[in-house]
Structures are given as C-alpha cells and as structure tokens.
Design a protein around this motif. Structure first.
Motif, PDB file in Angstrom:
ATOM      1  N   THR A 155       0.895  -1.172  -0.398  1.00  0.00           N
ATOM      2  CA  THR A 155      -0.030   0.017  -0.216  1.00  0.00           C
ATOM      3  C   THR A 155       1.377   1.639   0.459  1.00  0.00           C
ATOM      4  OG1 THR A 155      -1.681  -1.306   1.547  1.00  0.00           O
ATOM      5  CG2 THR A 155      -1.601   1.059   0.789  1.00  0.00           C
ATOM      6  N   LEU A 156       2.071   1.652   0.947  1.00  0.00           N
ATOM      7  CA  LEU A 156       2.988   2.521   0.808  1.00  0.00           C
ATOM      8  C   LEU A 156       3.530   3.176  -0.348  1.00  0.00           C
ATOM      9  CD1 LEU A 156       3.184   4.411   2.893  1.00  0.00           C
ATOM     10  CD2 LEU A 156       5.254   3.092   3.640  1.00  0.00           C
ATOM     11  N   ALA A 157       3.940   1.901  -0.993  1.00  0.00           N
ATOM     12  CA  ALA A 157       4.520   2.056  -2.561  1.00  0.00           C
ATOM     13  C   ALA A 157       3.700   2.575  -3.291  1.00  0.00           C
ATOM     14  CB  ALA A 157       4.658   0.586  -3.197  1.00  0.00           C
ATOM     15  N   ARG A 158       2.459   2.644  -3.142  1.00  0.00           N
ATOM     16  CA  ARG A 158       1.880   3.986  -4.014  1.00  0.00           C
ATOM     17  C   ARG A 158       2.344   4.964  -3.680  1.00  0.00           C
ATOM     18  NH1 ARG A 158      -2.375   0.412  -2.573  1.00  0.00           N
ATOM     19  NH2 ARG A 158      -2.104  -1.410  -4.742  1.00  0.00           N
ATOM     20  N   ARG A 159       2.880   5.619  -3.417  1.00  0.00           N
ATOM     21  CA  ARG A 159       2.969   7.191  -1.821  1.00  0.00           C
ATOM     22  C   ARG A 159       3.248   7.631  -2.606  1.00  0.00           C
ATOM     23  NH1 ARG A 159       8.319   3.965  -3.273  1.00  0.00           N
ATOM     24  NH2 ARG A 159       9.214   5.048  -5.029  1.00  0.00           N
ATOM     25  N   GLU A 160       3.257   8.344  -3.969  1.00  0.00           N
ATOM     26  CA  GLU A 160       2.362   9.474  -4.650  1.00  0.00           C
ATOM     27  C   GLU A 160       1.227   9.947  -4.922  1.00  0.00           C
ATOM     28  OE1 GLU A 160       5.375  10.772  -8.042  1.00  0.00           O
ATOM     29  OE2 GLU A 160       3.631  11.666  -7.459  1.00  0.00           O
ATOM     30  N   VAL A 161       0.218   8.782  -3.725  1.00  0.00           N
ATOM     31  CA  VAL A 161      -0.977   9.456  -3.502  1.00  0.00           C
ATOM     32  C   VAL A 161      -1.015  10.148  -2.198  1.00  0.00           C
ATOM     33  CG1 VAL A 161      -2.035   8.397  -5.488  1.00  0.00           C
ATOM     34  CG2 VAL A 161      -1.467   6.949  -3.109  1.00  0.00           C
ATOM     35  N   LEU A 162       0.068   9.545  -1.096  1.00  0.00           N
ATOM     36  CA  LEU A 162       0.038   9.585   0.438  1.00  0.00           C
ATOM     37  C   LEU A 162       0.970  11.154   0.267  1.00  0.00           C
ATOM     38  CD1 LEU A 162       0.936   6.896   1.904  1.00  0.00           C
ATOM     39  CD2 LEU A 162      -1.137   7.661   1.451  1.00  0.00           C
ATOM     40  N   GLY A 163       1.030  11.521  -1.057  1.00  0.00           N
ATOM     41  CA  GLY A 163       1.907  13.399  -1.156  1.00  0.00           C
ATOM     42  C   GLY A 163       3.583  13.117  -0.917  1.00  0.00           C
ATOM     43  N   LEU A 164       3.689  12.101  -1.415  1.00  0.00           N
ATOM     44  CA  LEU A 164       5.409  11.686  -1.208  1.00  0.00           C
ATOM     45  C   LEU A 164       5.619  12.080  -2.981  1.00  0.00           C
ATOM     46  CD1 LEU A 164       5.543   9.500   1.419  1.00  0.00           C
ATOM     47  CD2 LEU A 164       6.296  11.667   1.495  1.00  0.00           C
ATOM     48  N   GLY A 165       6.691  12.406  -3.206  1.00  0.00           N
ATOM     49  CA  GLY A 165       7.211  12.503  -4.718  1.00  0.00           C
ATOM     50  C   GLY A 165       8.045  10.995  -4.679  1.00  0.00           C
ATOM     51  N   LYS A 166       8.369  10.836  -5.324  1.00  0.00           N
ATOM     52  CA  LYS A 166       8.656   9.887  -5.802  1.00  0.00           C
ATOM     53  C   LYS A 166      10.044   9.535  -5.412  1.00  0.00           C
ATOM     54  CE  LYS A 166       6.912   8.559 -10.630  1.00  0.00           C
ATOM     55  NZ  LYS A 166       6.646   8.563 -11.642  1.00  0.00           N
ATOM     56  N   ALA A 167      10.818  10.453  -5.381  1.00  0.00           N
ATOM     57  CA  ALA A 167      12.328  10.373  -4.531  1.00  0.00           C
ATOM     58  C   ALA A 167      11.446  10.917  -3.191  1.00  0.00           C
ATOM     59  CB  ALA A 167      13.153  12.146  -5.200  1.00  0.00           C
ATOM     60  N   ALA A 168      10.968  10.626  -1.900  1.00  0.00           N
ATOM     61  CA  ALA A 168      10.581  11.426  -0.725  1.00  0.00           C
ATOM     62  C   ALA A 168      10.853   9.492  -0.475  1.00  0.00           C
ATOM     63  CB  ALA A 168       9.563  11.750  -0.542  1.00  0.00           C
ATOM     64  N   SER A 169      11.289   9.276   0.453  1.00  0.00           N
ATOM     65  CA  SER A 169      11.550   8.495   0.777  1.00  0.00           C
ATOM     66  C   SER A 169       9.989   8.180   2.266  1.00  0.00           C
ATOM     67  CB  SER A 169      12.405   8.452   2.613  1.00  0.00           C
ATOM     68  OG  SER A 169      11.526   7.054   3.513  1.00  0.00           O
ATOM     69  N   PRO A 170       9.111   7.326   2.017  1.00  0.00           N
ATOM     70  CA  PRO A 170       8.093   6.771   2.113  1.00  0.00           C
ATOM     71  C   PRO A 170       7.767   6.454   3.967  1.00  0.00           C
ATOM     72  CG  PRO A 170       8.707   4.764   0.953  1.00  0.00           C
ATOM     73  CD  PRO A 170       9.611   5.652   0.509  1.00  0.00           C
ATOM     74  N   ASP A 171       6.788   7.181   4.477  1.00  0.00           N
ATOM     75  CA  ASP A 171       6.973   7.196   6.077  1.00  0.00           C
ATOM     76  C   ASP A 171       6.367   5.627   6.146  1.00  0.00           C
ATOM     77  OD1 ASP A 171       6.649   7.889   7.935  1.00  0.00           O
ATOM     78  OD2 ASP A 171       6.106   9.772   8.258  1.00  0.00           O
ATOM     79  N   LEU A 172       7.126   5.221   7.033  1.00  0.00           N
ATOM     80  CA  LEU A 172       6.639   3.706   7.821  1.00  0.00           C
ATOM     81  C   LEU A 172       6.137   3.613   8.993  1.00  0.00           C
ATOM     82  CD1 LEU A 172       9.950   2.994   5.352  1.00  0.00           C
ATOM     83  CD2 LEU A 172       8.120   0.995   5.948  1.00  0.00           C
ATOM     84  N   ARG A 173       6.009   4.871   9.843  1.00  0.00           N
ATOM     85  CA  ARG A 173       5.846   5.164  10.669  1.00  0.00           C
ATOM     86  C   ARG A 173       4.147   4.873  10.357  1.00  0.00           C
ATOM     87  NH1 ARG A 173       6.991  10.877  12.365  1.00  0.00           N
ATOM     88  NH2 ARG A 173       6.809  11.279  10.371  1.00  0.00           N
ATOM     89  N   ASP A 174       3.599   5.294   9.344  1.00  0.00           N
ATOM     90  CA  ASP A 174       1.754   4.405   9.239  1.00  0.00           C
ATOM     91  C   ASP A 174       2.142   3.164   8.706  1.00  0.00           C
ATOM     92  OD1 ASP A 174       1.231   7.181   9.382  1.00  0.00           O
ATOM     93  OD2 ASP A 174       1.752   7.443   7.449  1.00  0.00           O
ATOM     94  N   VAL A 175       2.609   2.087   8.696  1.00  0.00           N
ATOM     95  CA  VAL A 175       2.966   1.288   8.365  1.00  0.00           C
ATOM     96  C   VAL A 175       2.461   0.272   9.996  1.00  0.00           C
ATOM     97  CG1 VAL A 175       4.371  -1.111   7.883  1.00  0.00           C
ATOM     98  CG2 VAL A 175       4.132   1.185   6.845  1.00  0.00           C
TER      99      VAL A 175
END
Length: 463
Positions: A301-321
């Motif tokens: 789910t987090l891999a779709r990080r663009e829709v969480l407001g994160l750019g492709k180069a940004a690090s996904p926020d695993l605090r939400d996992v």
C-alpha cells in the motif's frame, strides 16, 4: 457459526502480557502500533468527507473488533462495514448492537455474491440487525440468485437491500452492463421492489476493479476511480441510485486534485473525473467507496506513495505501517556478505530470521524487490538519522520457515547482527502476514519513553 471457531480469551492474554515490552514476549509475534492505526483511519475519514462520499471500510485485513471500531469512527448516525466473510459479521454483532443502542443505523455490506449454503446464516444476521433498524446489503450477479434474497427476507422478517455486481472492465466477476443478463436481472429486481417492497429494496450498483500493478503515476491512479464511476453511470437504467466502488490509493489525493488547479500532467484525468462526478450529481445518485488496505498500511500500500503526498524521490513514511512482525536472528552467515562477498574486517554477512514465506508470502515487492523490510528498531541507534528505512536489511530469499536478510545500505553503515537479536519486519502484505497469528500485541508509539510497552491485546477472528 463463528462459535465453532473459539477464540483465545482476551482477558487472559491481557493479564499475561500487558505491561511487558517487545523484548519480553514470545516469538514470532504480530505487533500493531495503535497510533499508526488511528492516523490512518483519520486520514481516510477526512479524505472521504471532503469528497462528500459515504465510506464502507473493510475488516478482512485485520479481523478485529477493536480496529473495526476505529474504522467506523464517530459518525453519530451510521456505522458502516463491508465484510468478505460471514464470520466477520458474526464476530462484529456485539459491536453493532452497541452502536444501535447509541441510536446509529448499522449498515453492513456482504461483498460476496449470495450462495444457497449461506442463506440461513445471512437471515440470522439480518434478523438480529433488523430488530433495531439495521440493514444488510447483498450482491447478486444473475437472476437465479433473486429467490435466495426472497428466502432470506422471509426467514429474517426484514427486507434485504441488493446491489447488482457490475463488470466494467472484463473483470473475473460481475455482469456486463447493457447485456441481456443485466437487463433481466435489473427488471426482475425492479418488479419485485414494486410488487413486494418489504422483501427486497434497491437495487444499487456495485463495482470492483482490480489494480494489477503498483501504479506510482497519480494520473493512472485516478483512472480506475473514473472508470468505475463512469461505467456504473452508463449501466444505470434509472436515476437516484447508489454506486459502490472500491477505492484506489488515489482517494487520499482526489479531493486535493479536484479543488486545485491540476498541472498539465494531471489535467486530462482530473477533468474526466470532474465531469463524471458532475454527471452522477445531476442524476441524483450517490457514491460509496470502500477500502481496507489503508488501515494497517503495508509496504504494498505504501508503494503507492505518490498519492500520500510523497514524491517519487521521497522516502515513504513507515511510521504509517501499523503492522510489524517481531522475529529474531537464528543464524549468522559470517562467510557471506553483500552480493556474496566476504566482508573483510568483521565478517558481518547475511543472517537468517525465524519467519519465512508462510508469513511473508512468496512474492517479492514490485517496489523494492524483497519479501519484507527490517525496521531500524533494535539494530543501531545511529541509523535513524543516517539512512531512510529502505536502506536497511531486507528479506532477500525465503523458505516456508525462514528468511535470509541482506543489507541494502552502504557498507560503512552495515551493523553487526547478533544471534537471538530481535528484529521487526515490515511485511509486503499485512493481511497475509497476520493470518498466521491468533492475536496482536498492541503498542502505542505516541507514548514517549514507553514505545515498546504492550498496552493491549487484540484477538484476531478465525475464518
């Protein structure tokens, strides 16, 4: 029927484990961060309210009453849930009855087409909910299923609400709009609604569009949403009908894109969605979205990080996992290092942990190529500021029982693991990872200084 699958006693588990820490509990263990669950629920609630849609959360990923209650939220009028297994509804009946005592209408969708063997169980659920005004919505794909709905209504003494499961994109399930089977089904439901309105109410139109890849392009993420809505709008022979669709991960950004001025890349897809929503509004129809992956927010789910407001180069926020699997190192391979090379100075090589494909699954992530990512928890304090979490160990290969860890970060940062060292794994698929466990150990990362303390136990339903 759920009584045939007795669950562990929550009271006994709470007495045994609450107050201990992640370093005290038996392994392996499924760990839920309740702070992350609350954030994820609030984010989805805000997104759906901004769009003016109804929301029906799925409970099949976590299968607990406690998290279902957070998904339902504080709506003073409605308690909505979509279930994919009747045992989920049966285990939620005590929660539903509490909501009904508070004056809320309980609205349950059973997201699987009705089968003859399920008639009596569904009728019992409809009877229990109907006594206080609750309703159950059922799916049909063929006219031969209509007598089952009538039988459920007779046995329960209450009307059932019906959705026609519509296929808008050559999906495995559903009836094609405009086809003769669709017309026959709609006409038969319409006739019964007119002749015997206390047996069947509806119909609504239900659609489920599979998302076969982790599309990081927001344009492509909006597309499935528009396709479902436009397909249902074209399928509807009448106005004033309810559309039920599965939410893509784009739901978090749809409101932002609709209210703002889209850039050139998104303009076409956003305008198409705007036109579809306008047409649905003109037809006095209503939209209901449903989703379940958001609540535990696994790596897929987090891999779709663009829709969480994160750019492709940004690090996904695993605090939400919210779900991690607690395991330990059971073997150190000191003769192997990254890419099979020997690490010269201190022989820090690959390691083996005590969970494998039975927990982590047999498919690697399309986003990073592994079976799970290891949290920086309990590895090295300095890593938190030096590397994003994806520059860490990941499960690079699996057997049913074990997984081999490989380091992804720079060699100068590779920490030395120890035999028996406890590690937390972010899974690719939260539902698959949690199936092996009877309960979750609940922590609360918002409790400063007590982040590793067990604060509750959530017993997971079987079935």
């Amino acid at each position: 029927m759920s009584s045939n699958y007795p669950l562990p006693s929550k009271a006994a588990l709470v007495q045994q484990f609450v107050g201990k820490t992640l370093k005290d509990i038996p392994l392996p263990a499924a760990v839920i961060d309740i702070a992350a669950v609350r954030r994820n629920c609030q984010r989805m609630s805000d997104a759906v309210k901004d769009l003016g849609f109804d929301f029906a959360p799925l409970v099949n990923v976590h299968k607990t009453a406690e998290i279902a209650s957070l998904q339902i939220g504080d709506d003073p009028e409605q308690a909505r849930i979509l279930a994919t297994n009747l045992s989920e509804v049966e285990n939620l009946l005590p929660l539903f009855l509490e909501h009904q005592k508070e004056g809320k209408q309980v609205n349950v969708i059973y997201g699987v087409p009705v089968a003859p063997s399920q008639v009596e169980r569904i009728a019992n659920i409809a009877r229990i909910l109907g006594r206080r005004g609750g309703i159950i919505r059922l799916l049909v794909q063929h006219a031969s299923q209509i007598p089952l709905l009538q039988q459920i209504s007779r046995l329960s003494g209450y009307p059932v609400y019906v959705y026609i499961h519509v296929d808008v994109n050559d999906e495995p399930c559903g009836v094609r709009p405009g086809s003769q089977p669709f017309q026959d089904l709609f006409s038969q439901i319409e006739r019964i609604v007119l002749e015997a309105p206390m047996s069947i109410i509806g119909p609504g139109l239900y659609c489920h569009l599979e998302h076969r890849s982790f599309m990081l392009d927001p344009t492509k993420l909006i597309g499935p949403l528009t396709q479902q809505l436009s397909g249902l709008l074209k399928a509807s022979p009448v106005q004033n009908i309810r559309f039920s669709i599965n939410a893509t991960a784009a739901i978090f950004r749809v409101s932002e894109l609709l209210t703002g001025e889209p850039d050139d890349e998104n303009r076409e897809s956003v305008n198409a969605l705007r036109e579809t929503l306008h047409s649905i509004s003109q037809a006095d129809s209503f939209i209901e979205v449903r989703d379940g992956d958001y609540v535990l927010m696994d790596l897929n789910t987090l891999a779709r990080r663009e829709v969480l407001g994160l750019g492709k180069a940004a690090s996904p926020d695993l605090r939400d996992v919210a779900l991690t699997i607690l395991t330990e190192v059971c073997c150190i391979y000191t003769s192997r290092g990254q890419s099979g090379l020997i690490l010269e100075e201190d022989d820090r090589g690959e390691a083996l942990i005590t969970i494998g494909s039975s927990t982590l699954g047999e498919k690697t992530s399309q986003d990073y190529g592994g079976y799970g990512v290891i949290s920086h928890w309990n590895i090295a304090p300095g890593l938190r500021g030096a590397l994003d979490v994806f520059r860490s160990f990941h499960a690079s290969s699996v057997t049913p029982e074990c997984a081999v860890l490989k380091w992804d970060g720079p060699l100068e940062f590779v920490p030395q693991l120890q035999l028996g060292q406890r590690l937390r794994v972010y899974p690719n698929d939260a539902g698959e990872a949690s199936e092996m466990f009877g309960w979750y150990f609940v922590i609360n990362s918002s409790l400063t200084g007590r982040e590793d303390e067990i604060v509750d136990i959530f017993v997971r339903w079987r079935g």
